[in-house]
Design an enzyme around this catalytic site. Structure first.
Site, PDB file in Angstrom:
ATOM      1  N   CYS A 158     -16.176   1.322   0.669  1.00 61.43           N
ATOM      2  CA  CYS A 158     -15.008   0.540   0.787  1.00 61.43           C
ATOM      3  C   CYS A 158     -14.759   0.847   2.384  1.00 61.43           C
ATOM      4  O   CYS A 158     -13.981  -0.086   2.782  1.00 61.43           O
ATOM      5  CB  CYS A 158     -14.075   0.937   0.035  1.00 61.43           C
ATOM      6  SG  CYS A 158     -13.285   2.577   0.145  1.00 61.43           S
ATOM      7  N   ARG A 213     -13.329  -8.876   1.715  1.00 59.95           N
ATOM      8  CA  ARG A 213     -12.002  -8.780   1.275  1.00 59.95           C
ATOM      9  C   ARG A 213     -10.984  -9.885   1.598  1.00 59.95           C
ATOM     10  O   ARG A 213     -10.226 -10.316   0.897  1.00 59.95           O
ATOM     11  CB  ARG A 213     -11.147  -7.564   2.149  1.00 59.95           C
ATOM     12  CG  ARG A 213     -11.847  -6.296   1.605  1.00 59.95           C
ATOM     13  CD  ARG A 213     -11.387  -5.622   0.380  1.00 59.95           C
ATOM     14  NE  ARG A 213      -9.825  -5.651   0.430  1.00 59.95           N
ATOM     15  CZ  ARG A 213      -9.079  -4.626   0.793  1.00 59.95           C
ATOM     16  NH1 ARG A 213      -9.592  -3.611   1.095  1.00 59.95           N
ATOM     17  NH2 ARG A 213      -7.799  -4.485   0.878  1.00 59.95           N
ATOM     18  N   GLN A 248      -9.972  -4.235  -3.386  1.00 62.15           N
ATOM     19  CA  GLN A 248     -11.449  -3.699  -2.976  1.00 62.15           C
ATOM     20  C   GLN A 248     -12.389  -3.737  -3.891  1.00 62.15           C
ATOM     21  O   GLN A 248     -13.656  -4.379  -3.583  1.00 62.15           O
ATOM     22  CB  GLN A 248     -11.206  -2.268  -2.541  1.00 62.15           C
ATOM     23  CG  GLN A 248     -12.588  -1.963  -2.004  1.00 62.15           C
ATOM     24  CD  GLN A 248     -13.022  -2.179  -0.637  1.00 62.15           C
ATOM     25  OE1 GLN A 248     -12.110  -2.348   0.273  1.00 62.15           O
ATOM     26  NE2 GLN A 248     -14.013  -3.018  -0.431  1.00 62.15           N
ATOM     27  N   HIS A 267      -7.506   0.670  -6.374  1.00 56.59           N
ATOM     28  CA  HIS A 267      -7.510   0.037  -5.199  1.00 56.59           C
ATOM     29  C   HIS A 267      -8.074  -1.460  -5.676  1.00 56.59           C
ATOM     30  O   HIS A 267      -9.415  -1.860  -5.334  1.00 56.59           O
ATOM     31  CB  HIS A 267      -8.390   0.525  -4.205  1.00 56.59           C
ATOM     32  CG  HIS A 267      -8.539  -0.080  -3.065  1.00 56.59           C
ATOM     33  ND1 HIS A 267      -7.614  -1.245  -2.509  1.00 56.59           N
ATOM     34  CD2 HIS A 267      -9.070   0.484  -1.729  1.00 56.59           C
ATOM     35  CE1 HIS A 267      -7.782  -1.369  -1.264  1.00 56.59           C
ATOM     36  NE2 HIS A 267      -8.672  -0.596  -0.754  1.00 56.59           N
ATOM     37  N   ASP A 306     -17.211   6.809  -1.575  1.00 56.56           N
ATOM     38  CA  ASP A 306     -16.101   6.758  -0.601  1.00 56.56           C
ATOM     39  C   ASP A 306     -15.973   8.055  -0.035  1.00 56.56           C
ATOM     40  O   ASP A 306     -16.483   9.201  -0.308  1.00 56.56           O
ATOM     41  CB  ASP A 306     -14.724   6.361  -1.918  1.00 56.56           C
ATOM     42  CG  ASP A 306     -13.648   6.155  -1.079  1.00 56.56           C
ATOM     43  OD1 ASP A 306     -13.550   5.672   0.092  1.00 56.56           O
ATOM     44  OD2 ASP A 306     -12.488   6.075  -1.825  1.00 56.56           O
ATOM     45  N   ARG A 320       0.825  -1.167  -0.152  1.00 54.75           N
ATOM     46  CA  ARG A 320       0.169   0.133  -0.064  1.00 54.75           C
ATOM     47  C   ARG A 320       0.907   1.230   0.270  1.00 54.75           C
ATOM     48  O   ARG A 320       1.653   1.524   0.956  1.00 54.75           O
ATOM     49  CB  ARG A 320      -0.938  -0.012   1.111  1.00 54.75           C
ATOM     50  CG  ARG A 320      -1.455   1.431   1.452  1.00 54.75           C
ATOM     51  CD  ARG A 320      -2.776   1.176   2.528  1.00 54.75           C
ATOM     52  NE  ARG A 320      -3.765   0.513   1.932  1.00 54.75           N
ATOM     53  CZ  ARG A 320      -5.114   0.646   2.478  1.00 54.75           C
ATOM     54  NH1 ARG A 320      -5.450   1.270   3.583  1.00 54.75           N
ATOM     55  NH2 ARG A 320      -6.082   0.015   1.818  1.00 54.75           N
TER      56      ARG A 320
HETATM   57  N1  NVA Z   1      -9.930   6.358  -1.486  1.00 57.31           N
HETATM   58  C1  NVA Z   1      -9.666   6.015  -0.170  1.00 57.31           C
HETATM   59  C2  NVA Z   1     -10.095   4.654  -0.050  1.00 57.31           C
HETATM   60  C3  NVA Z   1      -9.567   3.899   1.380  1.00 57.31           C
HETATM   61  C4  NVA Z   1      -9.678   2.684   1.434  1.00 57.31           C
HETATM   62  C5  NVA Z   1      -8.177   6.464   0.060  1.00 57.31           C
HETATM   63  O1  NVA Z   1      -7.259   6.303  -0.824  1.00 57.31           O
HETATM   64  O2  NVA Z   1      -7.867   6.826   1.167  1.00 57.31           O
HETATM   65  N1   CP Z   2     -11.345  -0.367   2.435  1.00 55.09           N
HETATM   66  C1   CP Z   2      -9.877  -0.557   3.076  1.00 55.09           C
HETATM   67  O1   CP Z   2      -9.013  -0.520   2.181  1.00 55.09           O
HETATM   68  O2   CP Z   2      -9.851  -0.318   4.218  1.00 55.09           O
HETATM   69  P1   CP Z   2      -8.257   0.102   5.038  1.00 55.09           P
HETATM   70  O3   CP Z   2      -7.840   1.524   4.655  1.00 55.09           O
HETATM   71  O4   CP Z   2      -8.852   0.099   6.390  1.00 55.09           O
HETATM   72  O5   CP Z   2      -7.286  -1.155   4.670  1.00 55.09           O
END
Ligand code: NVA
Ligand code: CP
Length: 310
Positions: A265, A293, A139, A136, A225, A109
């Site tokens: 998500c 997930r 997800q 992502h 989101d 990540r």
């Molecule tokens: N769009 C959000 C998703 C979090 C799971 C982010 O990138 O923070």
């Molecule tokens: N939806 C998702 O990826 O959650 P986290 O940021 O908690 O991993």
């Protein structure tokens, strides 16, 4: 990498897999989930190690990959920017060369997709995108699986995206293109999906709406989101103003199909991108979505490490 292991397919974007591979993964995830629910032990990844690298915060991604890997008999190493040499400017390419000599699979990540791509290009083992600024895929894998569980085939259906043209939106667009559904998109001006980033040439799978209520009309699934994704916190106040009308509410759900589902998500901010009555209401499947997930990622890890089963 262990001797004899030559599989090296990465999962960096949703479009890395074909529709037929997704059909396999969704079936496999259903089998793996069923076994898990029946307390049947299934440990095909004994002696395999997953390294997880988190340059951004996480709850679901961390727990789902870690629990999933242990359930399949493997082990996990968790690294963050702060507690590894990544935070002290060791080149990503060097980190990839070293880490991938010791583990069988890597989940990352991070911020820019280019960083993930650079890691993958120098990795001896498969690399999974656990979220970047641009995409992502894990997800959306879970989201489509959740849709199929509740409503069946997603082909020909309409998914409404209300909110930021962000990593989730880009990935939904790739999924629409590959899996054959239509994405209705409504974002505030200035926050549109960048078609180049999404990387979809087929524009037939997307319809853009100024008004979020119009995007939700006749949709089979409404999803949103956070207004501010990780890494964009400096824009928080500007975004709060720009996104004020992009809150999924009861009117938007009423405009959708009567049996439309709501997904997010997570993490969610009630009163911002979604009303509490919607996310905590009867059409919401967010808890199944979060749990899934783990099941889809178990199928994904199995696929990347062992290929097709059966
Ligand atoms: N769009 C959000 C998703 C979090 C799971 C982010 O990138 O923070
Ligand atoms: N939806 C998702 O990826 O959650 P986290 O940021 O908690 O991993």
């Amino acid at each position: 990498m262990k001797p004899g292991m030559s599989l090296r397919k990465h999962y960096l974007q949703f479009k890395d897999f074909r529709a037929e591979e997704y059909a396999y993964l969704f079936e496999r995830a259903a089998t793996i989930k069923k076994r898990f629910k029946n307390y049947e032990k299934y440990t095909p990844l004994v002696d395999r190690t997953l390294a997880m690298i988190f340059e951004k915060a996480s709850t679901r991604t961390r727990v789902s990959f870690e629990a999933g890997m242990y359930q399949m008999g493997g082990s996990v190493v968790n690294l963050t920017t702060g507690d590894s040499q990544l935070g002290r400017a060791e080149p990503i390419e060097d980190s990839a060369r070293v880490i991938s000599r010791m583990v069988d699979l890597v989940m990352i990540r991070t911020y820019e997709q280019t960083k993930l791509d650079a890691f993958a290009a120098n990795s001896r083992v498969p690399v999974i995108n656990g979220l970047t600024n641009e995409y992502h895929p894990c997800q959306i894998l879970a989201d489509v699986f959740t849709y199929i569980e509740h409503r069946g085939d997603i082909r020909g259906k309409v998914v409404a995206w209300v909110g930021d043209g962000n990593n989730m939106a880009n990935t939904w667009l790739q999924a629409a293109d590959i899996l054959g559904f239509t994405l209705h998109v409504s974002t505030p001006g200035g926050y549109e999906i960048d078609a180049k980033v999404a990387g979809v040439s087929n524009t037939d799978c997307v319809r853009v709406f100024k008004n979020p209520l119009d995007a939700c009309r006749h949709a089979h699934l409404v999803t949103t989101d956070v207004w501010t994704s990780m890494g964009y916190e400096a824009e928080n106040e500007t975004r709060r103003l720009a996104f004020a009308d992009w809150c999924v509410d009861a009117d938007m759900m009423a405009a959708a199909q009567p049996d439309a589902l709501f997904m997010h998500c997570l993490p969610a901010h009630r009163g911002e991108e979604v009303e509490a009555a919607v996310i905590d209401g009867p059409q919401s499947v967010v808890w199944d979505e979060a749990e899934n997930r783990m099941h889809v990622q178990k199928a994904l890890m199995e696929y990347l490490l062992l290929g097709r089963i059966g």
